[in-house]
Design a protein around this motif. Sequence first.
Motif, short mmCIF file in Angstrom:
data_model
loop_
_atom_site.label_atom_id
_atom_site.label_comp_id
_atom_site.label_asym_id
_atom_site.label_seq_id
_atom_site.Cartn_x
_atom_site.Cartn_y
_atom_site.Cartn_z
N LEU A 1 -10.03 -39.05 -129.06
CA LEU A 1 -9.94 -37.60 -129.32
C LEU A 1 -8.91 -36.95 -128.40
CD1 LEU A 1 -13.72 -36.69 -129.81
CD2 LEU A 1 -11.93 -36.69 -131.57
N CYS A 2 -8.85 -37.42 -127.15
CA CYS A 2 -7.86 -36.90 -126.20
C CYS A 2 -6.46 -37.11 -126.72
CB CYS A 2 -8.04 -37.59 -124.84
SG CYS A 2 -6.70 -37.28 -123.67
N ILE A 3 -6.15 -38.32 -127.16
CA ILE A 3 -4.81 -38.62 -127.66
C ILE A 3 -4.52 -37.86 -128.94
CG2 ILE A 3 -3.28 -40.46 -128.46
CD1 ILE A 3 -3.92 -40.50 -125.47
N TYR A 4 -5.51 -37.76 -129.82
CA TYR A 4 -5.29 -37.03 -131.08
C TYR A 4 -4.96 -35.56 -130.82
CZ TYR A 4 -6.27 -34.37 -135.28
OH TYR A 4 -6.17 -33.47 -136.30
N PHE A 5 -5.77 -34.91 -129.99
CA PHE A 5 -5.53 -33.48 -129.73
C PHE A 5 -4.24 -33.26 -128.94
CE2 PHE A 5 -10.21 -32.98 -130.50
CZ PHE A 5 -10.09 -32.09 -131.56
N ALA A 6 -3.90 -34.22 -128.07
CA ALA A 6 -2.63 -34.11 -127.36
C ALA A 6 -1.46 -34.21 -128.32
CB ALA A 6 -2.52 -35.21 -126.29
N SER A 7 -1.59 -35.05 -129.36
CA SER A 7 -0.51 -35.23 -130.32
C SER A 7 -0.24 -33.96 -131.12
CB SER A 7 -0.82 -36.39 -131.27
OG SER A 7 -1.87 -36.07 -132.16
N ILE A 8 -1.26 -33.10 -131.25
CA ILE A 8 -1.05 -31.84 -131.97
C ILE A 8 -1.02 -30.65 -131.00
CG2 ILE A 8 -2.01 -32.68 -134.15
CD1 ILE A 8 -4.63 -31.31 -133.47
N GLU A 9 -0.81 -30.97 -129.72
CA GLU A 9 -0.62 -29.97 -128.67
C GLU A 9 -1.79 -29.02 -128.48
OE1 GLU A 9 3.47 -28.38 -127.98
OE2 GLU A 9 3.86 -29.19 -129.99
N LYS A 10 -3.00 -29.56 -128.53
CA LYS A 10 -4.19 -28.76 -128.28
C LYS A 10 -4.68 -29.04 -126.86
CE LYS A 10 -4.40 -27.01 -132.42
NZ LYS A 10 -4.14 -25.55 -132.67
N THR A 11 -4.83 -27.97 -126.09
CA THR A 11 -5.20 -28.13 -124.68
C THR A 11 -6.58 -28.77 -124.51
OG1 THR A 11 -3.93 -26.13 -124.22
CG2 THR A 11 -5.37 -26.90 -122.48
N ILE A 12 -7.41 -28.69 -125.53
CA ILE A 12 -8.75 -29.30 -125.44
C ILE A 12 -8.66 -30.80 -125.20
CG2 ILE A 12 -9.02 -29.79 -127.91
CD1 ILE A 12 -11.94 -28.93 -127.64
N ASN A 13 -7.47 -31.38 -125.41
CA ASN A 13 -7.31 -32.82 -125.15
C ASN A 13 -7.69 -33.15 -123.72
OD1 ASN A 13 -4.81 -33.91 -123.41
ND2 ASN A 13 -4.21 -31.97 -124.30
N TYR A 14 -7.47 -32.22 -122.80
CA TYR A 14 -7.76 -32.51 -121.40
C TYR A 14 -9.26 -32.56 -121.12
CZ TYR A 14 -2.83 -32.19 -120.37
OH TYR A 14 -1.48 -32.43 -120.35
N VAL A 15 -10.06 -31.86 -121.91
CA VAL A 15 -11.52 -31.96 -121.77
C VAL A 15 -11.95 -33.40 -122.08
CG1 VAL A 15 -13.74 -31.18 -122.67
CG2 VAL A 15 -11.87 -29.54 -122.38
N PHE A 16 -11.47 -33.91 -123.21
CA PHE A 16 -11.82 -35.27 -123.59
C PHE A 16 -11.17 -36.29 -122.66
CE2 PHE A 16 -12.42 -32.93 -127.62
CZ PHE A 16 -13.74 -33.29 -127.87
N GLY A 17 -9.99 -35.95 -122.15
CA GLY A 17 -9.33 -36.84 -121.20
C GLY A 17 -10.12 -37.00 -119.92
N LEU A 18 -10.65 -35.89 -119.42
CA LEU A 18 -11.45 -35.94 -118.21
C LEU A 18 -12.74 -36.73 -118.42
CD1 LEU A 18 -10.95 -32.26 -116.97
CD2 LEU A 18 -10.13 -34.32 -115.84
N LEU A 19 -13.36 -36.54 -119.60
CA LEU A 19 -14.57 -37.31 -119.91
C LEU A 19 -14.24 -38.79 -120.02
CD1 LEU A 19 -16.22 -35.00 -122.60
CD2 LEU A 19 -17.10 -35.48 -120.31
N ASN A 20 -13.13 -39.10 -120.65
CA ASN A 20 -12.71 -40.50 -120.84
C ASN A 20 -12.51 -41.21 -119.51
OD1 ASN A 20 -9.79 -42.15 -121.01
ND2 ASN A 20 -11.35 -42.83 -122.45
N VAL A 21 -11.72 -40.63 -118.62
CA VAL A 21 -11.42 -41.30 -117.34
C VAL A 21 -12.65 -41.35 -116.45
CG1 VAL A 21 -8.98 -40.71 -117.47
CG2 VAL A 21 -10.53 -39.20 -116.24
N SER A 22 -13.52 -40.34 -116.54
CA SER A 22 -14.75 -40.34 -115.73
C SER A 22 -15.68 -41.46 -116.16
CB SER A 22 -15.47 -38.99 -115.86
OG SER A 22 -14.67 -37.93 -115.36
N LEU A 23 -15.87 -41.61 -117.47
CA LEU A 23 -16.75 -42.66 -117.98
C LEU A 23 -16.16 -44.05 -117.72
CD1 LEU A 23 -17.88 -41.04 -121.36
CD2 LEU A 23 -19.21 -41.29 -119.26
N PHE A 24 -14.85 -44.18 -117.88
CA PHE A 24 -14.22 -45.47 -117.62
C PHE A 24 -14.26 -45.81 -116.13
CE2 PHE A 24 -11.76 -47.32 -121.31
CZ PHE A 24 -12.57 -46.72 -122.27
N ALA A 25 -14.20 -44.79 -115.27
CA ALA A 25 -14.33 -45.04 -113.83
C ALA A 25 -15.71 -45.60 -113.51
CB ALA A 25 -14.10 -43.74 -113.06
#
Length: 242
Positions: A36-60
């Motif tokens: 979802l982070c990559i998808y929203f980033a591809s269409i320039e939606k700032t919400i991508n960073y919400v999913f990005g933060l969740l992604n890296v936190s869970l992967f950590a």
Amino acid sequence: MIELLSTSNIFVHIPIGSGGYDLSYIECIGTVCGLLCIYFASIEKTINYVFGLLNVSLFAIIFFQINLYASLLLQIFFFAANIYGWYAWTRVTRDTQEMTLKTRWMSLPKTLLWLMVCMIGISVLTLYIDAVFAALTDFTVLSLNRLGLELQIPHLYADAYPFWDSTMMILSIVAQILMTRKYVENWILWIGVNVISVVIFTMQGVYAMAIEYIILTFLAINGVRMWRISAQENGSRPCRLK
């Protein structure tokens, strides 16, 4: 909650590869957030960073549980980059109240500079990747132990693909930086990272992750297409050698 975040809490068994693959809840949620982070980033939606933060936190958390502390440290970098990217994407000018950052291509000098950074970084890391990851692992373990944890430094084996691992790491870091600055070139780097990942994971028999990176490759290709259109609307063109 602790049980949900455990890698031993299996969501589904995927009958793929030798013996299949047990997909845990935390990996499933983290992967979906990453897509979802990559998808929203591809269409320039700032919400991508919400999913990005969740992604890296869970992967950590995943890397912590499976003793990949150097990879955990890399997620901390991505966490900080996501915070900065969120700020940079939403910052507006005082006079016009327009977004400060606009999608654009890099200038030729900046492109050559980043190309040099990538080449030097990959070359150096390829030579010293085992020592670098050992140092990063030691640093992470000691830092976590100072917070009250009692961790043992894991035994690390020699990297199976030092050049390709180094290439993926350096390009991922540079691509993340360029994304926070809204440069179209970030998607070109992500395509390279994803293609290499698909090949490596397939060779290693990790087919579920290979499929994930195939999806990420197509999302990155769409990112190039969408950001190229946006950059053109902003009057930016790719640099050309004269």
